[in-house]
Design an enzyme around this catalytic site. Structure first.
Site, PDB file in Angstrom:
ATOM      1  N   GLU A 261       0.819  -1.382  -0.245  1.00  0.00           N
ATOM      2  CA  GLU A 261       0.110   0.013   0.038  1.00  0.00           C
ATOM      3  C   GLU A 261       0.856   1.213  -0.032  1.00  0.00           C
ATOM      4  O   GLU A 261       0.501   2.158   0.821  1.00  0.00           O
ATOM      5  CB  GLU A 261      -0.982   0.119   1.094  1.00  0.00           C
ATOM      6  N   HIS A 285      -8.067  -4.114  -1.062  1.00  0.00           N
ATOM      7  CA  HIS A 285      -7.307  -4.167   0.270  1.00  0.00           C
ATOM      8  C   HIS A 285      -6.302  -3.117   0.298  1.00  0.00           C
ATOM      9  O   HIS A 285      -6.264  -2.243   1.376  1.00  0.00           O
ATOM     10  CB  HIS A 285      -6.565  -5.439   0.334  1.00  0.00           C
ATOM     11  N   GLU A 286      -5.315  -2.806  -0.665  1.00  0.00           N
ATOM     12  CA  GLU A 286      -4.527  -1.732  -0.662  1.00  0.00           C
ATOM     13  C   GLU A 286      -4.969  -0.234  -0.530  1.00  0.00           C
ATOM     14  O   GLU A 286      -4.684   0.239   0.097  1.00  0.00           O
ATOM     15  CB  GLU A 286      -3.627  -1.993  -1.688  1.00  0.00           C
ATOM     16  N   HIS A 289      -5.782   0.442   2.967  1.00  0.00           N
ATOM     17  CA  HIS A 289      -4.908   0.971   3.816  1.00  0.00           C
ATOM     18  C   HIS A 289      -4.734   2.533   3.520  1.00  0.00           C
ATOM     19  O   HIS A 289      -3.959   2.912   4.514  1.00  0.00           O
ATOM     20  CB  HIS A 289      -3.464   0.219   3.293  1.00  0.00           C
ATOM     21  N   GLU A 308      -3.724  -4.240   9.730  1.00  0.00           N
ATOM     22  CA  GLU A 308      -4.371  -5.385   8.569  1.00  0.00           C
ATOM     23  C   GLU A 308      -5.505  -5.793   8.905  1.00  0.00           C
ATOM     24  O   GLU A 308      -6.393  -6.024   8.070  1.00  0.00           O
ATOM     25  CB  GLU A 308      -3.259  -6.640   8.394  1.00  0.00           C
ATOM     26  N   ASP A 365       8.925 -10.777   9.693  1.00  0.00           N
ATOM     27  CA  ASP A 365       8.829 -11.208   8.594  1.00  0.00           C
ATOM     28  C   ASP A 365       8.874 -13.007   8.909  1.00  0.00           C
ATOM     29  O   ASP A 365       8.076 -13.630   7.876  1.00  0.00           O
ATOM     30  CB  ASP A 365      10.171 -11.061   7.383  1.00  0.00           C
ATOM     31  N   TYR A 373      -4.502 -10.404  10.071  1.00  0.00           N
ATOM     32  CA  TYR A 373      -5.536  -9.995   9.156  1.00  0.00           C
ATOM     33  C   TYR A 373      -6.741 -10.647   9.460  1.00  0.00           C
ATOM     34  O   TYR A 373      -7.591  -9.784   9.630  1.00  0.00           O
ATOM     35  CB  TYR A 373      -5.189 -10.826   7.870  1.00  0.00           C
TER      36      TYR A 373
HETATM   37  N1  BES Z   1       0.924  -4.290   4.014  1.00  0.00           N
HETATM   38  C1  BES Z   1       1.023  -5.721   3.104  1.00  0.00           C
HETATM   39  C2  BES Z   1       1.868  -6.316   2.888  1.00  0.00           C
HETATM   40  C3  BES Z   1       3.186  -6.531   3.766  1.00  0.00           C
HETATM   41  C4  BES Z   1       2.970  -6.652   5.184  1.00  0.00           C
HETATM   42  C5  BES Z   1       4.508  -6.541   3.507  1.00  0.00           C
HETATM   43  C6  BES Z   1       3.981  -7.057   6.107  1.00  0.00           C
HETATM   44  C7  BES Z   1       5.518  -6.405   4.460  1.00  0.00           C
HETATM   45  C8  BES Z   1       5.171  -6.853   5.748  1.00  0.00           C
HETATM   46  C9  BES Z   1      -0.254  -5.678   2.189  1.00  0.00           C
HETATM   47  O1  BES Z   1      -1.130  -4.565   2.503  1.00  0.00           O
HETATM   48  C10 BES Z   1      -1.099  -6.856   2.018  1.00  0.00           C
HETATM   49  O2  BES Z   1      -1.517  -7.317   2.957  1.00  0.00           O
HETATM   50  N2  BES Z   1      -1.013  -7.623   0.896  1.00  0.00           N
HETATM   51  C11 BES Z   1      -1.602  -9.018   0.829  1.00  0.00           C
HETATM   52  C12 BES Z   1      -2.727  -8.798   0.075  1.00  0.00           C
HETATM   53  C13 BES Z   1      -4.222  -9.094   0.660  1.00  0.00           C
HETATM   54  C14 BES Z   1      -5.269  -8.761  -0.042  1.00  0.00           C
HETATM   55  C15 BES Z   1      -4.195  -9.705   1.985  1.00  0.00           C
HETATM   56  C16 BES Z   1      -0.503  -9.783  -0.063  1.00  0.00           C
HETATM   57  O3  BES Z   1       0.494  -9.421  -0.457  1.00  0.00           O
HETATM   58  O4  BES Z   1      -1.019 -10.981  -0.243  1.00  0.00           O
HETATM   59 ZN    ZN Z   2      -2.449  -5.113   3.909  1.00  0.00          ZN
END
Ligand code: BES
Ligand code: ZN
Length: 588
Positions: A261, A285-286, A289, A308, A365, A373
């Protein structure tokens, strides 16, 4: 000393950064960014200033008068990285750090031309969340401190640089182009973002444009054409959009996430482009955010669920508004299933299944999962259910407005909740959700006849029930996904063959369906599908797909050999984050 963020060396008693001024040159041969950052402080200061850094090569540190500033790497930890200790001369308002990034910087992905759609030009991109901005820029890399920024990014012509900022012009001498950016809104450093490649833009609406390589830009524009109407729906729910533009950047497939996002410019994996708009939930989703995450930000990674959980809730509200309740519900069930897989992987009683976590010393990570989420979203749904949608919508608007452009802890959220909706936290057994592991019993069931039909059919698999083509012809990608999720993880070769041949699963254009199927095929050591598995593992960097496929391959000896072989062959082309996470799976 007051260190409030277990993942940053930032000291709350020291001066805070207010604005960054970046001037960096992108060197594709050396795989480095080289140049300087000027860090402007909130007020003239003196004495110690601790910054985060990791693997940075620092050439010099001076202040606004040109006076040298003494500095050292005072301390270093595996997760937190380096503590860069500066000793500011009296009256320092700004420090200028000349530096270079490391070729292995965790934030930066460097792609060879053959990893792009065009095949001619290299590509680079950043991924700073959760704690990787420090490998790109020395800074107070905690979401608690926000910054605005200006940047000049010099890249080889004819490549284009884009950032999580407004593009304010460019200058070229034919060999190199300097792209200028301005980000007036204050953001946490994990939202700093840069990408460079052979990029073209297509307008999708008055405030949205999609950037992609020329080879994919038309398809991308079609896939994401509905984004403007999503912004309109979201504004009704959460208040006006505060970031001026909502542009999209479609990345090469090595991008490790589905979406990120970055303000003004969401980064997206090209695996979303299915040709039928079936993955636009990631865009929703993005976009969500923009309110929950970018306006109201988690203070530390222990509060990540605030970002999340609220965003998944918001995403479903947007989907419900545009596509109806049934669609939002089936998405909910699919992700609830995936959450259960994560919870089972952590094991009962795991601290990583709490909403509020205590991640000191832990790499965020490494414990990334759907808990913040989906458990987070279930908690928000319970709040909604307890007070009714109308009252909850009022609460949401007030919450976002009250904390806009601030970064808050779980405690700050809970205090606000208690003030605005007294007694509700206790009524829904809030502490069970926030402070305790696993899933509490009082989660709200999702009632959907469409979901039930698919699940019944899958439950009959072991007893010999098979879906009729006349039924599956009418299935959406979500119904397929759900059906495959519910099938046993190991099937006989005959069953695999029947599934693949009857429904042509290995040539699915929707990656969610494709990978769900390939995960079963890999876990069943179904040989005819393994070349397709290998292909996906070679091309796609999205960790959501890499992880289950590698895990499935590791469940039996022959395919585990294949997993190691593929990884050895292609991991040098993976993003450092994807590489690290898969390496962990192959070890354990
Ligand atoms: N902000 C996250 C991605 C993220 C989280 C990157 C933690 C690094 C550390 C992004 O908004 C996200 O959640 N992306 C999901 C998509 C979603 C629809 C749940 C993905 O990448 O799968
Ligand atoms: Zn997210």
């Amino acid at each position: 000393m007051s260190r409030f963020d277990p993942h940053s060396w930032c000291d709350g008693d020291q001066p805070a950064q207010r604005h960054l001024d970046l001037d960096l040159t992108v060197d594709f041969t050396a795989r480095t960014l080289e140049g300087r950052v000027r860090i402007h402080l909130t007020k003239p200061s003196s004495g110690p200033l601790d910054l985060d850094g990791r693997d940075l090569v620092i050439a010099s540190v001076t202040n606004q008068t040109g006076a040298a500033v003494e500095w050292s790497v005072a301390e270093s930890e595996p997760v937190r990285g380096d503590r860069l200790r500066l000793d500011l001369p009296a009256g320092t308002e700004m420090v200028e750090i000349a530096y270079q990034t490391a070729p292995g910087a965790l934030a930066l992905g460097w792609l060879e031309p053959q990893q792009t759609a065009g095949g001619t030009y290299p590509f680079m991109f950043s991924q700073c969340q959760p704690i990787h901005a420090r490998t790109m820029v020395p800074c107070q890399d905690t979401p608690r401190n926000r910054v605005s920024y200006d940047a000049v990014i010099t890249v080889p012509s004819p490549l284009r640089a884009v950032m999580s900022a407004e593009s304010v012009g460019e200058e070229s001498n034919g060999i190199a182009t300097s792209w200028k950016f301005k980000m007036p809104q204050a953001i946490p450093t994990y939202l700093l973002a840069l990408a460079v490649g052979n990029l073209e833009g297509r307008d999708l609406g008055p405030r949205t444009r999609v950037y992609a390589e020329p080879e994919t830009v038309e398809k991308s524009a079609w896939e994401f054409a509905e984004v403007d109407s999503m912004i309109t729906s979201a504004e009704k729910l959460f208040g006006s959009y505060e970031w001026d533009r909502f542009d999209l950047l479609v990345m090469p497939p090595a991008f490790p996430y589905g979406g990120m996002e970055n303000p003004r410019l969401t980064f997206l994996t090209p695996t979303l482009i299915a040709g039928d708009r079936s993955n636009v939930n990631v865009v929703a989703h993005e976009l969500a955010h923009s309110w929950t995450g970018n306006l109201v930000t988690n203070a530390t990674m222990n509060d990540f669920w605030l970002n999340e959980g609220f965003t998944v809730y918001a995403e479903r509200r947007i989907l419900e508004e545009i596509y109806g309740r049934e669609y939002a519900d089936i998405q909910g069930v699919i992700r609830r299933n995936a959450l259960q897989v994560n919870i089972d992987q952590f094991g009962p009683g795991s601290p990583y299944t709490k909403l509020r976590t205590d991640l000191g010393g832990t790499d965020p990570d490494e414990v990334y999962s759907l808990v913040p989420y989906e458990k987070g979203a279930q908690f928000v749904l319970l709040l909604e259910d307890a007070v009714g949608r109308d009252r909850f919508d009022e609460f949401l608007l007030k919450y976002i407005d009250h904390f806009r452009f601030q970064s808050i802890t779980t405690d700050e959220f809970l205090a606000f909740l208690e003030k605005e909706l007294p007694g509700v936290y206790e009524k829904i057994q809030g502490p069970r959700w926030v402070e305790e592991p696993d899933m509490p019993e009082n989660e709200l069931p999702i009632v959907s006849a469409r979901v039930d039909k698919v699940r019944e059919l899958a439950a009959g698999w072991a007893g010999g029930t098979r879906p009729e083509k006349t039924v599956t012809e009418k299935w959406s990608p979500e119904e397929w996904q759900l059906y495959l999720q519910d099938l046993p993880r190991k099937l006989s070769a005959d069953d695999c063959q029947w599934l693949d041949e009857t429904f042509d699963l290995s040539s699915q254009g929707n990656y969610e369906v494709l990978v769900e199927w390939l995960t079963i095929a890999a876990g069943s050591a179904y040989t005819p599908a393994l070349p397709r598995v290998r292909e996906v593992l070679t091309v796609v960097g999205r960790m959501k797909y890499l992880k289950p496929l590698y895990i499935a391959l590791m469940t039996n000896e022959d395919t585990a050999k294949l997993a190691r072989e593929v990884f050895d062959e292609v991991s040098d082309s993976y993003h450092p984050l994807s590489k690290g996470s898969v390496a962990g799976l192959l070890k354990g």
